[in-house]
Design an enzyme around this catalytic site. Structure first.
Site, PDB file in Angstrom:
ATOM      1  N   LYS A  23      -1.273  -8.138   0.917  1.00 53.78           N
ATOM      2  CA  LYS A  23      -0.281  -8.898   0.168  1.00 53.78           C
ATOM      3  C   LYS A  23      -0.938 -10.002  -0.674  1.00 53.78           C
ATOM      4  O   LYS A  23      -0.467 -10.305  -1.781  1.00 53.78           O
ATOM      5  CB  LYS A  23       0.752  -9.499   1.129  1.00 53.78           C
TER       6      LYS A  23
ATOM      7  N   TYR B   6      -2.746  -6.752   6.872  1.00 55.87           N
ATOM      8  CA  TYR B   6      -1.475  -6.852   6.134  1.00 55.87           C
ATOM      9  C   TYR B   6      -1.517  -8.039   5.181  1.00 55.87           C
ATOM     10  O   TYR B   6      -1.151  -7.919   4.009  1.00 55.87           O
ATOM     11  CB  TYR B   6      -0.312  -6.997   7.109  1.00 55.87           C
TER      12      TYR B   6
ATOM     13  N   SER C 237       6.108  -8.960  -2.538  1.00 56.94           N
ATOM     14  CA  SER C 237       4.955  -9.211  -1.683  1.00 56.94           C
ATOM     15  C   SER C 237       5.452  -9.737  -0.338  1.00 56.94           C
ATOM     16  O   SER C 237       6.379  -9.179   0.243  1.00 56.94           O
ATOM     17  CB  SER C 237       4.014 -10.193  -2.373  1.00 56.94           C
TER      18      SER C 237
ATOM     19  N   ASN D  95       8.774  -2.364  -4.420  1.00 61.43           N
ATOM     20  CA  ASN D  95       9.204  -2.841  -3.110  1.00 61.43           C
ATOM     21  C   ASN D  95       8.569  -2.085  -1.952  1.00 61.43           C
ATOM     22  O   ASN D  95       8.408  -2.645  -0.869  1.00 61.43           O
ATOM     23  CB  ASN D  95      10.725  -2.734  -3.002  1.00 61.43           C
TER      24      ASN D  95
END
Length: 287
Positions: A155, A151, A136, A85
């Site tokens: 992901k 970013y 994700s 996480n």
């Protein structure tokens, strides 16, 4: 008793996920990078009379990952469920965002889950089972927004890694799920953007006004973010249900976004996105 290791538990989805597993009576290892940041987690756990361990684990540090996972497995055996996480968000232009900030995104959001997964997989393989849940983001499945390219790239890369890992470990009885939440009310929403030491683009950055405009839009979007407890429920459900798809979006906004993007090109989507952003943040500034 199921042994669950979760990274990034000082706040947000990680904190709520640790509590959700603990409520079921699972043996929870709620990992944090800085033990001082676990105060809220421990307060919430005491209030509900829940038991959990809080190991120190920095996903960007090989030695920290090895030490934490080894200690957990020496005491309690192989990890049954890993929830990757821990994550950070940094925004900034592709041209001018400092590379150290861009690298930090990849180090935490991509290499971090890889480090921890590699640490727990030998034990899972030896036992013949286990679940890895990679948290994700919807940003990894949709078109990248201005100033959000790094970013989104981190992901999207995590999603691709999850796909390969899914196929590789399936013969060993191990499942992989890549959850892709939409907007949830976690501290990641308010973390600083790229640029100078204060987190803002420098005064001479040609994208400074555009970045500030997008930041206003994102702040408005965050006002309607869902409760992280909802995302935690999705994590627990994914760990329990063998039928959970590899790619699973979480949140009504995420589901709506994917439906909206079906059959739409980036060139078709961008004007719509910019129009939505202007409706919340005002006209986009000219260069």
């Amino acid at each position: 008793m199921t042994s669950v290791l979760i990274t990034g538990c000082s706040s947000g989805i990680g904190l709520e996920t640790a509590l959700a597993f603990a409520r079921r009576g699972d043996r929870v290892h709620a990992c944090v990078r800085d033990p001082a940041g676990a105060a809220e987690l421990l307060r919430r756990a005491r209030a509900e009379d829940l038991t959990l361990d809080v190991p120190r684990l920095d996903v960007t540090d090989d030695a920290s990952v090895t030490a934490a996972v080894t200690a957990v497995q020496d005491r309690h055996g192989p990890v049954d469920v890993l929830v990757n996480n821990a994550g950070i968000d940094r925004t900034g232009p592709v041209e001018t965002m400092p590379l150290d900030r861009a690298r930090a995104l990849m180090e935490t959001n991509l290499w971090g889950p890889l480090r921890v997964s590699r640490a727990v997989l030998p034990g899972m393989r030896a036992r013949g089972g286990g679940v890895i849940v990679n948290v994700s983001s919807l940003a990894g499945r949709t078109f990248a927004v201005p100033h959000g390219g790094f970013y989104a790239a981190s992901k999207a890369a995590l999603g691709a890694l999850s796909e390969a890992l899914y196929a590789e470990v399936q013969p060993f009885g191990i499942r992989v799920v890549c959850l892709e939440p939409g907007s949830f009310a976690s501290r990641i929403q308010g973390r600083p953007a790229a640029g100078a030491t204060d987190g803002k683009p420098s005064e001479d950055d040609p994208y400074r006004a555009d970045h500030a405009w997008l930041a206003r839009f994102l702040a408005r979007v965050a006002e309607g973010a869902a409760d992280c407890a909802e995302a935690a429920e999705a994590v627990v459900a994914a760990a329990d249900d063998p039928g959970t798809p590899l790619h699973t979006v979480v949140g009504k906004d995420a589901e709506a976004a994917l439906g909206f993007l079906a059959g739409v090109s980036y060139e078709q989507w961008l004007p719509r996105f910019l129009g939505q952003a202007e409706s919340l943040a005002g006209p986009r500034p000219a260069p």
